[in-house]
Write an enzyme that holds these catalytic residues in place. Sequence first.
Site, PDB file in Angstrom:
ATOM      1  NE  ARG A 192      -3.092  -3.711  -1.291  1.00 39.27           N
ATOM      2  CZ  ARG A 192      -2.506  -4.487  -0.382  1.00 39.27           C
ATOM      3  NH1 ARG A 192      -1.193  -4.629  -0.393  1.00 39.27           N
ATOM      4  NH2 ARG A 192      -3.210  -5.126   0.538  1.00 39.27           N
ATOM      5  CG  HIS A 223      -4.863   0.521  -3.862  1.00 33.11           C
ATOM      6  ND1 HIS A 223      -4.248   0.416  -2.632  1.00 33.11           N
ATOM      7  CD2 HIS A 223      -5.787  -0.472  -3.893  1.00 33.11           C
ATOM      8  CE1 HIS A 223      -4.785  -0.564  -1.953  1.00 33.11           C
ATOM      9  NE2 HIS A 223      -5.715  -1.135  -2.690  1.00 33.11           N
ATOM     10  CE1 TYR A 246      -6.657  -7.065  -6.874  1.00 36.66           C
ATOM     11  CE2 TYR A 246      -6.652  -8.173  -4.757  1.00 36.66           C
ATOM     12  CZ  TYR A 246      -6.512  -7.026  -5.499  1.00 36.66           C
ATOM     13  OH  TYR A 246      -6.230  -5.836  -4.878  1.00 36.66           O
ATOM     14  CE  LYS A 280      -6.642  -0.872   4.601  1.00 34.38           C
ATOM     15  NZ  LYS A 280      -7.935  -1.178   3.957  1.00 34.38           N
ATOM     16  CG  HIS A 286      -6.182  -8.693   1.434  1.00 30.28           C
ATOM     17  ND1 HIS A 286      -6.367  -9.119   0.133  1.00 30.28           N
ATOM     18  CD2 HIS A 286      -6.010  -7.347   1.356  1.00 30.28           C
ATOM     19  CE1 HIS A 286      -6.312  -8.087  -0.687  1.00 30.28           C
ATOM     20  NE2 HIS A 286      -6.097  -7.000   0.032  1.00 30.28           N
ATOM     21  NE  ARG A 345      -3.586  -2.214   2.799  1.00 30.80           N
ATOM     22  CZ  ARG A 345      -3.318  -3.334   3.471  1.00 30.80           C
ATOM     23  NH1 ARG A 345      -2.129  -3.475   4.066  1.00 30.80           N
ATOM     24  NH2 ARG A 345      -4.218  -4.290   3.570  1.00 30.80           N
TER      25      ARG A 345
END
Length: 298
Positions: free
Chosen positions: A247, A244, A279, A177, A270, A153
């Site tokens: 990514r 992004h 994806y 995150k 994730h 990110r």
Amino acid sequence: MSELARWIERYLEELARGGASPNTVAAYASDLHQFLEFLSPPETEPPEPSAIDLLILREWLAALYRMKLAAVTIRRKLAAVRGLYRFLLREGVVRVNIGRLVRTPKAPQKLPEVMTPDQVNTLIDGVAADQLERPFPARDRALFELLYGCGIRVSELAGLNLEDVDRAERWLRVRGKGRKERQVPLPGKAAGALERYLAERPVVREERAVFLNHRSQRLTARGIRGIVKFYATFLIGDPSIHPHSFRHAYATHLLADGADLRAIQELLGHARLSTTQKYTQVSLTDLMAVYDKAHPKA
């Protein structure tokens, strides 16, 4: 300050102490202050937290719909209110989380637009060629190589410190995150570009950031977005490309070449596999486009 306003501030402080990212805290602060404004007509105090019932909450949601906000925006605002009431419930201020009593608006499934490998290579090769005579070409090339080669990110890239780079074993330690740390492989091209940049990076004793701006301070996520937009606009004429985008390309290209979905989940950081599974939909969409174009019976 009203009682509701005081509890909102306490909740935001609790979020920050709990490790929520500054972006998350800022977004929740904006949403909850708008919630407070809705409950505070001119010269009127908002109700106490325990006095806010399901009817009031539905009136607030109806006002959001009248503003024609996107479903994803309403979902985020509702999540902020639910988080506040979860905190109030834990503190004994209310007896029920009223945010849980309303249905979450359905958000349309939107697949990310993904650059092809040729598009990515054309852009990165253009950055490497220094066609635009930018002041820090080695830094800029390293930024692009890490965005695509590591799939991190923009906030993780901006947050990289010198001690986070294992140049011998070719690993990066990134903080995602919720301040969760993970290790990401540093592939050959990205490692080479990073080495070239670090060889000419100014030595600033008090600054541990890998990537520096023109003032020899940490390059921010906003600064990286500006750099990506500049190159994408002038090299391939597409100002919509952002950090992004790389990514998305990283994950989709790995999946198309046979990488395991669980491995991609770990690489991307994730928390849920369902986030990574979008994806697979991108890859299926691409496959159907190829089929429709090439198969004689399509």
